[in-house]
Write an enzyme that holds these catalytic residues in place. Structure first.
Site, PDB file in Angstrom:
ATOM      1  N   VAL A   1       0.816  -1.215   0.000  1.00  0.00           N
ATOM      2  CA  VAL A   1       0.000   0.000   0.000  1.00  0.00           C
ATOM      3  C   VAL A   1       0.851   1.267   0.000  1.00  0.00           C
ATOM      4  O   VAL A   1       0.309   2.371  -0.150  1.00  0.00           O
ATOM      5  CB  VAL A   1      -0.969   0.021   1.206  1.00  0.00           C
ATOM      6  CG1 VAL A   1      -1.922  -1.164   1.148  1.00  0.00           C
ATOM      7  CG2 VAL A   1      -0.221   0.061   2.534  1.00  0.00           C
TER       8      VAL A   1
ATOM      9  N   ASN B   1      -6.783  -3.091   6.250  1.00  0.00           N
ATOM     10  CA  ASN B   1      -6.229  -3.620   7.482  1.00  0.00           C
ATOM     11  C   ASN B   1      -4.721  -3.410   7.598  1.00  0.00           C
ATOM     12  O   ASN B   1      -4.184  -3.357   8.703  1.00  0.00           O
ATOM     13  CB  ASN B   1      -6.542  -5.121   7.588  1.00  0.00           C
ATOM     14  CG  ASN B   1      -5.745  -5.803   8.668  1.00  0.00           C
ATOM     15  OD1 ASN B   1      -6.007  -5.646   9.855  1.00  0.00           O
ATOM     16  ND2 ASN B   1      -4.737  -6.580   8.269  1.00  0.00           N
TER      17      ASN B   1
ATOM     18  N   TYR C   1       1.235   6.322  16.091  1.00  0.00           N
ATOM     19  CA  TYR C   1       0.140   5.403  15.742  1.00  0.00           C
ATOM     20  C   TYR C   1      -1.215   6.077  15.978  1.00  0.00           C
ATOM     21  O   TYR C   1      -2.116   5.990  15.140  1.00  0.00           O
ATOM     22  CB  TYR C   1       0.256   4.137  16.579  1.00  0.00           C
ATOM     23  CG  TYR C   1      -0.786   3.083  16.276  1.00  0.00           C
ATOM     24  CD1 TYR C   1      -0.658   2.253  15.162  1.00  0.00           C
ATOM     25  CD2 TYR C   1      -1.891   2.915  17.100  1.00  0.00           C
ATOM     26  CE1 TYR C   1      -1.608   1.280  14.881  1.00  0.00           C
ATOM     27  CE2 TYR C   1      -2.844   1.947  16.832  1.00  0.00           C
ATOM     28  CZ  TYR C   1      -2.701   1.131  15.729  1.00  0.00           C
ATOM     29  OH  TYR C   1      -3.648   0.173  15.450  1.00  0.00           O
TER      30      TYR C   1
END
Length: 313
Positions: free
Chosen positions: A94, A120, A232
């Protein structure tokens, strides 16, 4: 009973409820999918992605399991295939525009498009209570830009249907705007990301770029960012905002061409990403994502879920 014990008891009770729901089969009128339904899962070679792939295939649809690493992806698909499940594999990174294009071309040529996209693929370099932004660029690029690039590439390939195509973005409660323990303290950014009337892709990108710039110059600790797993958390904050933005844009699509996009938090799952220190299994972590993607005849979009329940952004 202490606070932690009560929270554990509530969590266990909810998991029991979800386990019961999983034993109830979809009725014929609820089952909008078939073997012709194509579900693409990014990062499907292990953990939650692998389990989502397995559960989709168990429901009888065709699953395209993708992985950046060809060898591990082929092995993961083989495990499911040997169980009699309809799973195919294709390499996909990705972070690589060419890889995404090659995958899109292959998908169109071999399957005519897709019905479900599960974003995901993700990374996190903070384990436990540790917090570092050493890999912030990689985390943001994979979790946010990777998700965004996949959505943009797959939109033209989403098959028309009365049930609507489905996109589910795997996210995290750590990316909540107003979380009690990990909120965004920068009032300007919180207001910009919470106002759907003025939210744009450029706004999200600018906030993310500001974070990365502050990481580079060393000022991120005083920038009002979430304090736990900061890079994150920021990446998932951006994913959540982008989910709401795309849901708004998709409402303009005509009937028969609708795309419903939502995000969900799988919880603290025992996977490689958590160092296998989570408190729930990959099967439990995948459940809400699968349930959300398969909602029957319901135009649920732009929402955030955990344990099959809507939660606030």
């Amino acid at each position: 009973m202490g606070k932690k014990e009560r929270a554990k008891e509530r969590r266990e009770k909810r998991m029991q409820e979800i386990s019961l729901l999983r034993t109830i089969p979809y009725s014929d009128h609820q089952r909008w999918w078939s073997t012709e339904t194509i579900a693409v899962v990014t990062g499907g070679n292990r953990g939650i992605g692998f389990e989502i792939s397995r559960q989709f295939a168990m429901h009888g649809m065709t699953v395209i399991l993708t992985s950046r690493d060809v060898c591990v992806g082929l092995e993961a698909a083989k495990v499911l295939q040997e169980g009699g499940l309809n799973v195919a594999f294709h390499q996909l990174d990705v972070l690589d525009a060419l890889s995404i294009k090659q995958f899109a071309d292959w998908l169109l040529q071999n399957y005519g498009g897709l019905d479900i996209l599960i974003n995901n693929a993700g990374v996190n370099f903070n384990l436990g209570s540790s917090n570092s932004v050493e890999f912030a660029q990689m985390v943001i690029a994979t979790n946010y830009y990777g998700t965004k690039n996949m959505i943009q590439a797959m939109i033209p390939l989403m098959k028309p249907s009365s049930a609507g195509a489905r996109i589910v973005n795997v996210s995290s409660r750590l990316g909540k705007l107003n979380g009690r323990r990990n909120r965004v303290e920068n009032v300007e950014f919180r207001e910009l990301l919470s106002n759907l009337d003025t939210l744009t892709e450029e706004v999200i990108d600018r906030i993310v770029s500001t974070f990365l710039q502050q990481v580079e110059d060393g000022s991120w600790e005083t920038g009002g960012w979430p304090q736990l797993s900061t890079d994150y958390s920021v990446s998932k904050l951006a994913v959540n905002a982008y989910t709401r933005l795309m849901a708004k844009k998709f409402t303009e699509r005509p009937e028969g061409h609708k795309i419903y996009v939502n995000c969900y938090c799988p919880g603290w799952v025992k996977t490689a990403m958590t160092g296998f220190a989570g408190n729930i299994s990959a099967e439990e972590g995948a459940d809400t994502g699968v349930w959300l993607a398969l909602l029957p005849d319901q135009a649920v979009t732009g929402k955030f879920f955990a344990e099959r329940r809507e939660i606030s952004f």
